[in-house]
Design a protein around this motif. Structure first.
Motif, short mmCIF file in Angstrom:
data_model
loop_
_atom_site.label_atom_id
_atom_site.label_comp_id
_atom_site.label_asym_id
_atom_site.label_seq_id
_atom_site.Cartn_x
_atom_site.Cartn_y
_atom_site.Cartn_z
N ASN A 240 0.83 -1.21 0.00
CA ASN A 240 0.00 0.00 0.00
C ASN A 240 0.86 1.26 0.00
OD1 ASN A 240 -1.70 -2.06 2.00
ND2 ASN A 240 -2.98 -1.00 0.52
N VAL A 241 1.87 1.25 0.87
CA VAL A 241 2.77 2.41 0.99
C VAL A 241 3.50 2.66 -0.32
CG1 VAL A 241 4.80 3.33 2.20
CG2 VAL A 241 3.05 2.07 3.47
N PHE A 242 4.05 1.59 -0.89
CA PHE A 242 4.83 1.73 -2.12
C PHE A 242 3.95 2.04 -3.32
CE2 PHE A 242 7.81 -1.51 0.06
CZ PHE A 242 8.38 -0.50 0.83
N SER A 243 2.75 1.46 -3.36
CA SER A 243 1.82 1.77 -4.46
C SER A 243 1.43 3.24 -4.44
CB SER A 243 0.56 0.90 -4.35
OG SER A 243 0.86 -0.45 -4.59
N LYS A 244 1.15 3.73 -3.25
CA LYS A 244 0.77 5.14 -3.11
C LYS A 244 1.91 6.04 -3.56
CE LYS A 244 -1.02 8.44 0.31
NZ LYS A 244 -1.37 8.63 1.74
N SER A 245 3.14 5.65 -3.25
CA SER A 245 4.29 6.50 -3.57
C SER A 245 4.52 6.61 -5.07
CB SER A 245 5.55 5.96 -2.89
OG SER A 245 6.03 4.80 -3.54
N ILE A 246 4.07 5.62 -5.86
CA ILE A 246 4.27 5.67 -7.31
C ILE A 246 2.97 6.00 -8.06
CG2 ILE A 246 6.25 4.10 -7.25
CD1 ILE A 246 4.39 1.83 -8.17
N GLY A 247 1.92 6.34 -7.32
CA GLY A 247 0.66 6.72 -7.94
C GLY A 247 -0.04 5.58 -8.64
N ALA A 248 0.10 4.37 -8.08
CA ALA A 248 -0.48 3.18 -8.72
C ALA A 248 -1.94 2.98 -8.34
CB ALA A 248 0.32 1.95 -8.31
N LYS A 249 -2.72 2.48 -9.29
CA LYS A 249 -4.02 1.92 -8.98
C LYS A 249 -3.76 0.57 -8.33
CE LYS A 249 -6.49 3.97 -12.92
NZ LYS A 249 -7.42 3.69 -14.04
N MET B 54 15.43 -8.47 -0.41
CA MET B 54 14.02 -8.48 -0.04
C MET B 54 13.43 -9.89 -0.21
SD MET B 54 12.83 -4.91 -1.88
CE MET B 54 11.18 -4.82 -1.15
N ARG B 55 12.37 -10.19 0.55
CA ARG B 55 11.66 -11.46 0.42
C ARG B 55 10.23 -11.34 0.93
NH1 ARG B 55 11.59 -13.95 5.46
NH2 ARG B 55 13.20 -13.28 6.93
N LEU B 56 9.66 -10.15 0.84
CA LEU B 56 8.32 -9.94 1.39
C LEU B 56 7.21 -10.45 0.48
CD1 LEU B 56 6.34 -8.77 3.44
CD2 LEU B 56 6.61 -6.53 2.33
N GLY B 57 7.37 -10.24 -0.84
CA GLY B 57 6.25 -10.54 -1.74
C GLY B 57 5.31 -9.37 -1.80
N GLU B 58 4.03 -9.63 -2.06
CA GLU B 58 2.97 -8.62 -2.18
C GLU B 58 3.09 -7.78 -3.44
OE1 GLU B 58 2.95 -6.06 1.27
OE2 GLU B 58 2.85 -7.72 2.69
N GLY B 59 4.18 -7.91 -4.19
CA GLY B 59 4.48 -6.97 -5.28
C GLY B 59 5.36 -5.83 -4.81
N SER B 60 5.83 -5.92 -3.56
CA SER B 60 6.53 -4.79 -2.94
C SER B 60 7.83 -4.43 -3.65
CB SER B 60 6.81 -5.08 -1.46
OG SER B 60 7.51 -6.31 -1.30
N GLY B 61 8.64 -5.44 -4.01
CA GLY B 61 9.91 -5.16 -4.69
C GLY B 61 9.70 -4.52 -6.05
N ALA B 62 8.65 -4.93 -6.74
CA ALA B 62 8.36 -4.36 -8.06
C ALA B 62 7.93 -2.90 -7.92
CB ALA B 62 7.27 -5.17 -8.75
N ALA B 63 7.13 -2.60 -6.91
CA ALA B 63 6.70 -1.21 -6.71
C ALA B 63 7.90 -0.32 -6.37
CB ALA B 63 5.65 -1.15 -5.60
N VAL B 64 8.84 -0.85 -5.61
CA VAL B 64 10.05 -0.10 -5.27
C VAL B 64 10.91 0.15 -6.52
CG1 VAL B 64 12.26 -0.25 -4.02
CG2 VAL B 64 10.12 -0.79 -2.84
#
Length: 349
Positions: free
Chosen positions: A98-107, A312-322
């Motif tokens: 959520n944090v990383f998606s918001k930072s890149i303006g993602a839907k 990283m090893r969290l998943g969720e799409g987090s590394g891609a958003a970063v």
């Protein structure tokens, strides 16, 4: 009769758009190729989109959530109910993605494709195929029809997001036990030993890790998935969220939309998608290298180099958003940097 999604047409890369992007990059106010991998990414994106000045914003994030019956064998660091609790966290905006998606303006959308329980949440997209997979140590994870339906669901969700204007797709996942399924699927496709593919997942201790390997090894012996039949592999030892992500990747490639691939579980879906249609990997950019050992194996199988290595090893799409801002930098370089001519700067001689 299996779905048309299984024979979807993936267009060839647009080599001419790539050539034009490279030619323009060579006229920018910098020494030729001095921005290295960034220039390569800009050219790759041009080929994918068919535009010499590609656009990757806005990005879109779809998180597929599902449970795994094999968790009942007790090799996960977290109980199964964590899947539902984390989905609620996603919907409330409190997770890393959520944090990383918001930072890149993602839907961002969260899809229940197989949570082992009912959730009455307004923001949750309910596309449940079944209440989690079966324990694949004892029986097939799902039927062939369920695997195909999950792939179709992922395809439809991605296509809807792309049609809403998204220019780059990030797939994430939530599912307690999904590194176990990912190791099993990757081993089935590649023949690589379980020893080399199985990591600590969410942080299990070494004794549990050894047990996890034993469970996967025994499951593969019992289920005997056919490496030449991706649906058979998914049905026998896969996960519903892996199916959903694979379907979404197929849709993205079919619509010339770049796929920014996250870590081990998302890359397992990427490997699966490439087994369904080998050209889908032309539209994949690997965001980062996970510390999960199976991820490096998949990167090698796909012939891809990741952008980042942040442990990283969290998943969720987090590394891609970063990693997404690096793609944005690549396309803005083409669009906004001055050329030697426009800036009246002497070029290289």
């Amino acid at each position: 009769m299996e779905s048309k999604v299984m024979t979807v047409h993936i267009p060839s890369l647009d080599e001419r758009a790539g050539e034009l992007a490279q030619q323009h990059a060579d006229t920018l106010t910098k020494p030729k190729n001095s921005l290295g991998r960034l220039e390569e990414l800009a050219v790759e994106l041009a080929k994918m989109t068919g535009e010499s000045f590609p656009v990757v914003s806005p990005p879109g994030v779809i998180v597929f959530a599902a449970d795994h019956g094999v968790v009942s064998e007790g090799m996960s660091a977290f109980p199964q109910e964590v899947t539902m609790q984390m989905v609620r966290n996603f919907l409330n905006g409190g997770a890393a993605i959520n944090v990383f998606s918001k930072s890149i303006g993602a839907k961002m959308y969260v899809v229940d494709i197989g949570i082992a329980g009912d959730m009455e949440e307004e923001k949750l997209i309910n596309k449940k195929i079944k209440y989690g997979t079966a324990n694949f140590l004892n029986e097939n994870a799902m039927s062939r029809d369920e695997a195909v339906k999950a792939i179709e669901t992922g395809y439809q969700q991605a296509e809807a997001m792309i049609h809403s204007g998204v220019k780059c797709l990030i797939l994430g996942e939530m599912g307690t036990g999904n590194t176990t399924a990912s190791s099993a699927v990757t081993a089935a496709f590649s023949g690589i030993s379980i020893e080399k593919l199985t990591g600590a997942g969410t942080g299990i201790k070494e004794n549990k890790r050894e047990y996890k390997k034993q469970v996967i090894r025994l499951a593969l012996e019992r289920r005997k998935p056919n490496a030449e039949d991706p649906i058979d592999v998914l049905a026998k030892v896969g996960g519903l969220e892996i199916c959903g992500m694979a379907g979404a990747m197929l849709a993205s490639a079919a619509n010339r939309t770049p796929i920014l691939v996250d870590g081990f579980i998302a890359s397992t879906a990427a490997l699966t998608a490439s087994k369904i249609s080998r050209h889908v990997k032309d539209y994949m950019i690997m965001a980062h290298r996970s510390v999960e050992p199976g991820h490096s194996a998949i990167l090698e199988l796909l012939g891809k180099e990741p952008i980042l290595d942040f442990q990283m090893r969290l998943g969720e799409g987090s590394g891609a958003a970063v990693a997404f801002p690096i793609l944005q930098s690549a396309v803005l370089m083409l669009k906004e940097m001055a050329t030697f001519e426009s800036a009246q700067v002497a070029g290289q001689v």
